[in-house]
Enzyme design. Structure first.
Site, short mmCIF file in Angstrom:
data_model
loop_
_atom_site.label_atom_id
_atom_site.label_comp_id
_atom_site.label_asym_id
_atom_site.label_seq_id
_atom_site.Cartn_x
_atom_site.Cartn_y
_atom_site.Cartn_z
N HIS A 94 0.85 -1.20 0.00
CA HIS A 94 0.00 0.00 0.00
C HIS A 94 0.88 1.24 0.00
O HIS A 94 1.96 1.26 0.59
CB HIS A 94 -0.92 -0.01 1.22
CG HIS A 94 -2.00 1.01 1.18
ND1 HIS A 94 -1.78 2.34 1.51
CD2 HIS A 94 -3.31 0.92 0.83
CE1 HIS A 94 -2.91 3.00 1.38
NE2 HIS A 94 -3.86 2.18 0.97
N GLU A 166 -4.12 1.69 -7.12
CA GLU A 166 -4.44 2.82 -6.25
C GLU A 166 -3.55 4.00 -6.59
O GLU A 166 -2.42 4.09 -6.10
CB GLU A 166 -4.23 2.42 -4.78
CG GLU A 166 -5.25 1.45 -4.24
CD GLU A 166 -5.30 1.50 -2.72
OE1 GLU A 166 -6.41 1.61 -2.18
OE2 GLU A 166 -4.24 1.47 -2.08
#
Length: 256
Positions: A94, A166
């Protein structure tokens, strides 16, 4: 065809009590499975409560894992420990891990490989910064991240991988990519996977993440190469998460 997944990343929110309340809300809404792969990734301290309280269809994920099996690594959690708890998914790479904790592509790759070794499905996050986007390097950056993450991954475990695009500039900003822009990148992710192993490329879920909410999820789900979403803040409340599931279930994928 890839399965449809709506994964919630709670980040550093919700302790055990709030986790139990969330699960109670989910069970009140769905007496039968919602026909979408549902995954919640709580903080480590809430994993046991999520596993113990959840119906079988509500899968438990983790937000991180270390790439060693045991040893003197203060503050870390091993894949063996997660597997013993009943964790089925783990978020790896992430942007907050990459940016705040200086997690490298090499570390991401190590985590992917050891997660797969223990039968945990990695949700591998890739995406470009605002500066890289403005320089027109989005596809180049994402391609390099995908290839690095899958380096030396055993081919017969590749079908257990999930990717999440993302864009860093969209996370927590309230600014989402357009469906068309996200589709372009997710299609490229799938083409890179196909170069490595064409037999599984169509079956690997590719998710979009970055300011996802019930009001804009349909725009992403309507794209050919997007199979769901990795959701942050809008996954914290059972009612809102269920709204996301209701949108996603209109776009059937493989039931897995």
């Amino acid at each position: 065809m890839a399965r449809t997944i709506i994964a919630g990343n709670w980040k550093m929110n919700h302790g055990p009590r709030e986790t139990r309340e969330f699960v109670a809300g989910m069970k009140e809404k769905y007496q039968t499975p919602p026909a979408v792969e549902t995954v919640i990734c709580p903080p480590f301290v809430s994993i046991s409560d999520l596993v113990n309280e959840s119906p079988e269809w509500l899968k438990t994920g983790a937000q991180n894992v270390y790439f060693e099996e045991s040893g003197a690594f203060t503050g870390e959690v091993s894949p063996k420990m997660l597997a013993e708890l009943g964790v089925e998914y783990v978020i790896i790479g992430h942007s907050e891990r990459r940016n705040i904790f200086a997690e490298s592509d090499e570390e991401v790759n190590k985590k992917v490989r050891i997660a797969l070794k223990y039968g945990i499905k990695p949700i591998i996050c890739v995406g470009e910064s605002d500066a890289q986007r403005n320089e027109g390097k989005t596809l180049e950056v994402v391609e390099n991240q995908v290839k690095s993450a899958l380096s030396e991954v055993v081919s017969d475990t590749l079908q257990n991988v999930v990717f999440a695009y993302e864009p860093v500039w969209a996370i927590g900003s309230g600014k989402a990519a357009t469906g068309e822009d996200a589709e372009q990148v997710c299609k490229h992710i799938r083409s890179v996977i196909s170069e490595l192993n064409s037999s599984v490329a169509d079956d690997i879920p590719v998710l979009y993440g970055g300011s996802v909410k019930p009001e804009n999820l349909e725009e992403f789900m309507d794209q050919d190469n997007i199979n769901g979403a990795l959701v942050g803040g809008k996954s914290l409340v059972a009612e809102t998460y269920c709204q996301l599931l209701e949108v996603a279930r209109r776009f059937p994928g493989d039931e897995g």
